[in-house]
Write a protein that holds these residues in place. Structure first.
Motif, mmCIF file in Angstrom:
data_model
loop_
_atom_site.group_PDB
_atom_site.id
_atom_site.type_symbol
_atom_site.label_atom_id
_atom_site.label_comp_id
_atom_site.label_asym_id
_atom_site.label_seq_id
_atom_site.Cartn_x
_atom_site.Cartn_y
_atom_site.Cartn_z
ATOM 1 N N MET A 143 37.507 40.606 45.768
ATOM 2 C CA MET A 143 37.508 41.984 46.427
ATOM 3 C C MET A 143 38.702 42.607 46.180
ATOM 4 N N LEU A 144 39.928 41.916 45.882
ATOM 5 C CA LEU A 144 40.959 42.578 45.159
ATOM 6 C C LEU A 144 40.706 43.027 43.806
ATOM 7 N N GLU A 145 39.911 42.211 43.158
ATOM 8 C CA GLU A 145 39.567 42.816 41.928
ATOM 9 C C GLU A 145 38.640 43.854 41.868
ATOM 10 N N LEU A 146 37.528 43.870 42.565
ATOM 11 C CA LEU A 146 36.708 44.993 42.994
ATOM 12 C C LEU A 146 37.477 46.278 43.184
ATOM 13 N N TYR A 147 38.555 46.164 44.163
ATOM 14 C CA TYR A 147 39.435 47.413 44.459
ATOM 15 C C TYR A 147 39.823 47.797 42.956
ATOM 16 N N ARG A 148 40.326 47.045 42.247
ATOM 17 C CA ARG A 148 41.195 47.432 40.978
ATOM 18 C C ARG A 148 40.177 48.117 40.085
ATOM 19 N N GLU A 149 38.890 47.329 39.668
ATOM 20 C CA GLU A 149 37.777 47.885 39.017
ATOM 21 C C GLU A 149 37.296 49.112 39.372
ATOM 22 N N LEU A 150 37.200 49.294 40.583
ATOM 23 C CA LEU A 150 36.842 50.794 41.223
ATOM 24 C C LEU A 150 37.714 51.830 41.039
ATOM 25 N N LYS A 151 39.082 51.276 40.691
ATOM 26 C CA LYS A 151 40.133 52.311 40.421
ATOM 27 C C LYS A 151 40.321 53.119 42.056
ATOM 28 N N ALA A 152 40.221 52.403 42.983
ATOM 29 C CA ALA A 152 40.412 53.213 44.365
ATOM 30 C C ALA A 152 41.705 53.538 44.324
ATOM 31 N N ASN A 153 41.845 54.774 45.082
ATOM 32 C CA ASN A 153 43.022 55.506 44.960
ATOM 33 C C ASN A 153 43.620 55.437 46.721
ATOM 34 N N GLY A 154 43.204 54.494 47.434
ATOM 35 C CA GLY A 154 43.166 54.722 48.799
ATOM 36 C C GLY A 154 44.055 53.164 49.079
ATOM 37 N N ILE A 155 44.108 52.803 50.489
ATOM 38 C CA ILE A 155 44.767 51.571 50.949
ATOM 39 C C ILE A 155 43.813 50.320 51.029
ATOM 40 N N PHE A 156 44.404 49.159 50.547
ATOM 41 C CA PHE A 156 43.557 48.041 50.625
ATOM 42 C C PHE A 156 43.946 47.199 52.024
ATOM 43 N N VAL A 157 43.059 47.089 52.809
ATOM 44 C CA VAL A 157 43.602 46.440 54.189
ATOM 45 C C VAL A 157 42.972 44.829 54.119
ATOM 46 N N VAL A 211 44.937 31.296 51.720
ATOM 47 C CA VAL A 211 44.750 31.370 50.119
ATOM 48 C C VAL A 211 44.611 33.032 49.942
ATOM 49 N N GLY A 212 43.490 33.473 50.594
ATOM 50 C CA GLY A 212 43.174 34.983 50.687
ATOM 51 C C GLY A 212 44.426 35.678 50.976
ATOM 52 N N ASP A 213 45.168 35.359 51.815
ATOM 53 C CA ASP A 213 46.559 36.165 52.286
ATOM 54 C C ASP A 213 47.447 36.037 51.308
ATOM 55 N N LEU A 214 47.679 34.952 50.621
ATOM 56 C CA LEU A 214 48.512 34.745 49.536
ATOM 57 C C LEU A 214 48.109 35.681 48.276
ATOM 58 N N TYR A 215 46.780 35.762 47.902
ATOM 59 C CA TYR A 215 46.246 36.475 46.923
ATOM 60 C C TYR A 215 46.473 37.861 47.096
ATOM 61 N N ALA A 216 46.266 38.133 48.361
ATOM 62 C CA ALA A 216 46.442 39.828 48.680
ATOM 63 C C ALA A 216 48.018 40.079 48.528
#
Length: 397
Positions: A143-157, A211-216
Motif C-alpha cells: 500500500m505504501l508503494e501503491l501510494y507512491r506509484e499513484l503519485k498521491a499528493n495527500g496524507i498517508f494514514v 512490521v507494517g508499522d516500521l515500514y510506514a
C-alpha cells in the motif's frame, strides 16, 4: 444515529456539492468497522471515496463477521467507488488507476485500515501465520508503494495497533480491586509512544503489525512521505459484526441482549479496556489530515477516565454492582434471563491492564481532546445498540 442512513445520504447529496474543492480518499478495509465509518463521514462531506475490501473478515471470523451489510450502505452513495480486491493483488494498481482516471479531484489521501485483525488466527499453524504476515506486513508495504506509484499528493494514514508494544505496555505493578486491575502508582498517566518495542513478546499478530508499522516509518525516512501512524486498542461502534474473538463491546451487546449469554475469559473479568468509537476515531483522522503537522506516531484510545473493565461494562449495562458476583450468574433483566459465564483461561495475549497517555495527540491537535471527551460508554453503547436495531434508551431506563 438518530437519522437514517438514507436521510443522511439525501442531506449530503453529492450532486449538490460538486462546486466544492474535491478531495479523494483511498481507504483499504473500507467495509470494516473503522473503514466504513470513516467512509460515511467523508462521503457525507461530499468527498470521493475509493474503497478496497474483499470481506476477508468473514474468513477470519465466520458469517457473523461479514461486513457485507456495511458495504451495501456505502454503495448507496454516488461518490463511493468500490474495488473488491485483496491488498495483496498484483493488479491493484491497475484497478485503482482505472477508477481514479474517471474522477476529478484536487487532492488524493490514503488511509490504510485493512488488516488481518484476529489475534488468535496466526496461532493455528504456520500457514495461518504466513497469511497473517503477508496481509499485515507485506500488505502494508504494497500500500505504501501503491501510494507512491499513484503519485498521491495527500496524507498517508496507517492504522497500527498497541500490540506493537507487547508486554512492555502492561509491565507495571498492579493492584486488584473489586472490579478492575489498576496501577499501584496513583500518578501513572498511561503508556506513551516512547514505550519500547524490543525485548517483549507481542503475539504473532502484534509482530506482523509491527512490521507494517516500521515500514510506514521507513517510507517517511527514505522517501519523505507525509505519513501519520495511529496505534489503537479496542475499536467499537456502529457495526453489527461483533464476534467472540473480535469487537469486545459490540459482541458483549450481541451476547447479552440478543443471545442472552456471555462468557468472560480469565482475570475474573477485571482486565481493563480503552475502547474508542469508530465515529470518534474517524473524526480524529479527518481532523489530522486536514491540519497535518508532519510525520508522527500517536496512541489513540478513550481517555483514561473512560476506561472500563469487562465486569464494569457488564455491571453498567445490567445495572448490577461490578464485582465477582457477576461471574457464573443468571440475571433477570427486563423480563429476560441473561447468563454471565466465567472461564479461567484468558484469551490469547489478553492483558490485565493497558491505558495510554494521549498527551502527544491532544497537544499536537488540541481539538482531538474535545472529540475524545465525547467517547463515553453511553456514546459507544448507543451506537452499538443502534447497529443491532436495539433501543439503548429503553435499556437504560
Amino acid at each position: 444515529n438518530t437519522k437514517s442512513e438514507d436521510y443522511i445520504i439525501q442531506m449530503y447529496s453529492f450532486n449538490q456539492r460538486r462546486n466544492l474543492r474535491m478531495k479523494a480518499y483511498i481507504i483499504t478495509g473500507s467495509a470494516g468497522l473503522l473503514g466504513s465509518r470513516l467512509s460515511h463521514l467523508l462521503l457525507q462531506k461530499g468527498h470521493i471515496v475509493v474503497g478496497i475490501d474483499n470481506n476477508s473478515r468473514e474468513k477470519f471470523f465466520g458469517k457473523r463477521g461479514s461486513v457485507e451489510s456495511n458495504l451495501e450502505k456505502l454503495k448507496n452513495y454516488e461518490n463511493y467507488y468500490h474495488i473488491t480486491s485483496s491488498i495483496l493483488d498484483e493488479d491493484l494498481l491497475y484497478k485503482v488507476s482505472s477508477v481514479l482516471d474517471s474522477l476529478k479531484f484536487d487532492t488524493l489521501h490514503f488511509v490504510h485500515s485493512a488488516a488481518q485483525p484476529a489475534h488468535d488466527y496466526p496461532t493455528r499453524g504456520f500457514k495461518e501465520r504466513l497469511e497473517d504476515f503477508r496481509i499485515n506486513g507485506e500488505g502494508t508495504l504494497r500500500m505504501l508503494e501503491l501510494y507512491r506509484e499513484l503519485k498521491a499528493n495527500g496524507i498517508f494514514v496507517h492504522i497500527s495497533t498497541d500490540k506493537v508494544y507487547g508486554y512492555h505496555s502492561i509491565d507495571i505493578p498492579l493492584v486488584e480491586t473489586h472490579s478492575r486491575f489498576t496501577p499501584k502508582d496513583p500518578h501513572f498517566k498511561g503508556f506513551t509512544e516512547e514505550t519500547p518495542l524490543d525485548k517483549s513478546s507481542k503475539s504473532f499478530f502484534g509482530t506482523s503489525k509491527l512490521v507494517g508499522d516500521l515500514y510506514a516509518q521507513e517510507y517517511f525516512y527514505q522517501h519523505d512521505l507525509p505519513i501519520v501512524i495511529f496505534r489503537s486498542n479496542c475499536i467499537t461502534g456502529y457495526s453489527p459484526t461483533g464476534v467472540p474473538l473480535h469487537g469486545f463491546l459490540s459482541y458483549l451487546v450481541r451476547a447479552l441482549f440478543i443471545e442472552g449469554e456471555y462468557t468472560i475469559n480469565g482475570y475474573k473479568g477485571k482486565q481493563v479496556r480503552v475502547s474508542i468509537d469508530a465515529d470518534i476515531y474517524s473524526k480524529i483522522i479527518d481532523h489530522v489530515i486536514d491540519n497535518f503537522k508532519g510525520f508522527d506516531i500517536y496512541n489513540i484510545a478513550c481517555l483514561p477516565k473512560y476506561s472500563h473493565s469487562i465486569l464494569e461494562a457488564i455491571g453498567y449495562l445490567l445495572k448490577k454492582p461490578a464485582d465477582e458476583n457477576l461471574l457464573n450468574s443468571e440475571i433477570e433483566f427486563k423480563g429476560k434471563k441473561i447468563k454471565v459465564n466465567y472461564r479461567e483461561q484468558p484469551r490469547h495475549y489478553d492483558y490485565k491492564f493497558n491505558i495510554y497517555d494521549l498527551t502527544k495527540l491532544t497537544t499536537h491537535y488540541p481539538v482531538t481532546k474535545e472529540f475524545l471527551e465525547e467517547n463515553t460508554l453511553d456514546y459507544m453503547f448507543n451506537n452499538i445498540f443502534s447497529s443491532y436495531g436495539l433501543n439503548y434508551e429503553e435499556i437504560r431506563r
